[in-house]
Design a protein around this motif. Sequence first.
Motif, PDB file in Angstrom:
ATOM      1  N   ILE A 135     -84.147   1.008  45.150  1.00  0.00           N
ATOM      2  CA  ILE A 135     -83.113   2.039  44.757  1.00  0.00           C
ATOM      3  C   ILE A 135     -81.665   1.543  44.840  1.00  0.00           C
ATOM      4  O   ILE A 135     -81.102   2.206  44.087  1.00  0.00           O
ATOM      5  CB  ILE A 135     -83.352   2.882  46.446  1.00  0.00           C
ATOM      6  CG1 ILE A 135     -84.360   3.550  46.484  1.00  0.00           C
ATOM      7  CG2 ILE A 135     -82.056   3.764  46.616  1.00  0.00           C
ATOM      8  CD1 ILE A 135     -84.760   4.384  47.818  1.00  0.00           C
ATOM      9  N   ASP A 136     -81.473   0.655  45.405  1.00  0.00           N
ATOM     10  CA  ASP A 136     -80.035  -0.145  45.256  1.00  0.00           C
ATOM     11  C   ASP A 136     -79.766  -0.560  43.990  1.00  0.00           C
ATOM     12  O   ASP A 136     -78.751  -0.540  43.429  1.00  0.00           O
ATOM     13  CB  ASP A 136     -79.814  -1.324  46.292  1.00  0.00           C
ATOM     14  CG  ASP A 136     -79.913  -1.021  47.444  1.00  0.00           C
ATOM     15  OD1 ASP A 136     -79.638   0.261  47.867  1.00  0.00           O
ATOM     16  OD2 ASP A 136     -80.289  -1.839  48.655  1.00  0.00           O
ATOM     17  N   ARG A 137     -80.709  -0.922  43.223  1.00  0.00           N
ATOM     18  CA  ARG A 137     -80.437  -1.414  41.753  1.00  0.00           C
ATOM     19  C   ARG A 137     -80.371  -0.381  40.902  1.00  0.00           C
ATOM     20  O   ARG A 137     -79.786  -0.372  39.858  1.00  0.00           O
ATOM     21  CB  ARG A 137     -81.951  -2.315  41.386  1.00  0.00           C
ATOM     22  CG  ARG A 137     -81.891  -3.538  41.261  1.00  0.00           C
ATOM     23  CD  ARG A 137     -83.094  -4.050  40.462  1.00  0.00           C
ATOM     24  NE  ARG A 137     -84.297  -3.337  41.052  1.00  0.00           N
ATOM     25  CZ  ARG A 137     -85.656  -4.047  40.907  1.00  0.00           C
ATOM     26  NH1 ARG A 137     -85.726  -5.193  40.784  1.00  0.00           N
ATOM     27  NH2 ARG A 137     -86.414  -3.254  41.047  1.00  0.00           N
ATOM     28  N   ASN A 138     -80.913   0.930  41.240  1.00  0.00           N
ATOM     29  CA  ASN A 138     -80.907   2.109  40.184  1.00  0.00           C
ATOM     30  C   ASN A 138     -79.912   2.913  40.710  1.00  0.00           C
ATOM     31  O   ASN A 138     -79.901   4.093  40.196  1.00  0.00           O
ATOM     32  CB  ASN A 138     -82.255   2.740  40.140  1.00  0.00           C
ATOM     33  CG  ASN A 138     -83.285   1.632  39.399  1.00  0.00           C
ATOM     34  OD1 ASN A 138     -82.783   0.956  38.503  1.00  0.00           O
ATOM     35  ND2 ASN A 138     -84.642   1.743  39.751  1.00  0.00           N
ATOM     36  N   LYS A 139     -79.129   2.754  41.800  1.00  0.00           N
ATOM     37  CA  LYS A 139     -78.281   4.160  42.208  1.00  0.00           C
ATOM     38  C   LYS A 139     -77.175   4.299  41.534  1.00  0.00           C
ATOM     39  O   LYS A 139     -76.710   5.275  41.362  1.00  0.00           O
ATOM     40  CB  LYS A 139     -78.043   3.838  43.617  1.00  0.00           C
ATOM     41  CG  LYS A 139     -77.008   2.644  43.737  1.00  0.00           C
ATOM     42  CD  LYS A 139     -76.753   2.760  45.093  1.00  0.00           C
ATOM     43  CE  LYS A 139     -75.788   1.329  45.545  1.00  0.00           C
ATOM     44  NZ  LYS A 139     -75.491   1.333  46.937  1.00  0.00           N
ATOM     45  N   ASN A 140     -76.827   3.481  40.424  1.00  0.00           N
ATOM     46  CA  ASN A 140     -75.569   3.529  39.668  1.00  0.00           C
ATOM     47  C   ASN A 140     -76.124   3.924  38.095  1.00  0.00           C
ATOM     48  O   ASN A 140     -74.964   4.180  37.202  1.00  0.00           O
ATOM     49  CB  ASN A 140     -74.586   2.235  39.548  1.00  0.00           C
ATOM     50  CG  ASN A 140     -73.826   1.861  40.890  1.00  0.00           C
ATOM     51  OD1 ASN A 140     -73.670   2.833  41.788  1.00  0.00           O
ATOM     52  ND2 ASN A 140     -73.757   0.643  41.127  1.00  0.00           N
ATOM     53  N   ARG A 141     -77.031   4.018  37.792  1.00  0.00           N
ATOM     54  CA  ARG A 141     -77.728   4.407  36.850  1.00  0.00           C
ATOM     55  C   ARG A 141     -78.378   5.927  36.714  1.00  0.00           C
ATOM     56  O   ARG A 141     -79.725   5.953  36.675  1.00  0.00           O
ATOM     57  CB  ARG A 141     -78.820   3.294  36.176  1.00  0.00           C
ATOM     58  CG  ARG A 141     -77.945   2.033  36.089  1.00  0.00           C
ATOM     59  CD  ARG A 141     -78.881   0.849  35.924  1.00  0.00           C
ATOM     60  NE  ARG A 141     -80.428   1.263  35.289  1.00  0.00           N
ATOM     61  CZ  ARG A 141     -81.154   0.324  34.600  1.00  0.00           C
ATOM     62  NH1 ARG A 141     -80.729  -0.841  34.339  1.00  0.00           N
ATOM     63  NH2 ARG A 141     -82.314   0.692  34.358  1.00  0.00           N
ATOM     64  N   SER A 142     -77.731   6.903  36.808  1.00  0.00           N
ATOM     65  CA  SER A 142     -78.116   8.210  36.978  1.00  0.00           C
ATOM     66  C   SER A 142     -78.737   8.767  35.719  1.00  0.00           C
ATOM     67  O   SER A 142     -79.672   9.668  35.583  1.00  0.00           O
ATOM     68  CB  SER A 142     -77.179   9.051  37.527  1.00  0.00           C
ATOM     69  OG  SER A 142     -76.004   9.166  36.688  1.00  0.00           O
ATOM     70  N   ASP A 143     -78.223   8.325  34.503  1.00  0.00           N
ATOM     71  CA  ASP A 143     -78.617   8.958  33.179  1.00  0.00           C
ATOM     72  C   ASP A 143     -80.030   8.185  32.979  1.00  0.00           C
ATOM     73  O   ASP A 143     -80.669   8.714  31.874  1.00  0.00           O
ATOM     74  CB  ASP A 143     -77.636   8.627  32.283  1.00  0.00           C
ATOM     75  CG  ASP A 143     -77.222   7.142  32.104  1.00  0.00           C
ATOM     76  OD1 ASP A 143     -77.381   6.449  33.038  1.00  0.00           O
ATOM     77  OD2 ASP A 143     -76.677   6.864  31.017  1.00  0.00           O
ATOM     78  N   VAL A 144     -80.369   6.934  33.254  1.00  0.00           N
ATOM     79  CA  VAL A 144     -81.709   6.274  32.796  1.00  0.00           C
ATOM     80  C   VAL A 144     -82.821   6.789  33.941  1.00  0.00           C
ATOM     81  O   VAL A 144     -82.579   6.750  35.058  1.00  0.00           O
ATOM     82  CB  VAL A 144     -81.290   5.011  32.932  1.00  0.00           C
ATOM     83  CG1 VAL A 144     -82.611   4.162  32.362  1.00  0.00           C
ATOM     84  CG2 VAL A 144     -80.130   4.556  31.791  1.00  0.00           C
ATOM     85  N   PRO A 145     -83.894   7.034  33.498  1.00  0.00           N
ATOM     86  CA  PRO A 145     -85.122   7.319  34.348  1.00  0.00           C
ATOM     87  C   PRO A 145     -85.392   5.915  35.194  1.00  0.00           C
ATOM     88  O   PRO A 145     -84.929   4.945  34.627  1.00  0.00           O
ATOM     89  CB  PRO A 145     -86.272   7.436  33.367  1.00  0.00           C
ATOM     90  CG  PRO A 145     -85.799   7.760  32.103  1.00  0.00           C
ATOM     91  CD  PRO A 145     -84.253   6.948  31.829  1.00  0.00           C
TER      92      PRO A 145
END
Length: 150
Positions: A135-145
Amino acid sequence: MSTRWYPLYQRGNPQLRVFLPNFWMKLVRPQGRQLPNIVHFECSMEMTKFDIKNYLEKIYNIPVVDVRTRIYMGKFRRDVGKGFVYKDDDVKSAVITLPKDMKFTFPDLFEKSKDDEEEQDKAMAESKKSFQNYIDRNKNRSDVPSWFTI
């Protein structure tokens, strides 16, 4: 003994044939409280009392005092969708009496030890930690699945 058909001739030597019995027995938990030296089985319909006694004495070295059998008739049921009636298979039940000095306790297959619980707790903590990292890795990438990670 066996009702299975085996080939009479087999190419090559030696002629190996294994004759397997059609007998089977399944240990069943009794519905009510029983004496400690009484055991319940379900067995194949072809088995007689003598067959059951020999089966337990010769294969499992269990001394048997008495064997009582009963055949339970299967239930008649109606298929909900099509409407036809079908019948469940009949079941032969055997009640085995062991000598008075022997006790049988039904095995507890689902008992948990403390070691198993500790291992499960460790595995749960590790999976929670890895999920939090994900979750921490992907929290700043809202436009990418979320499944599209590097």
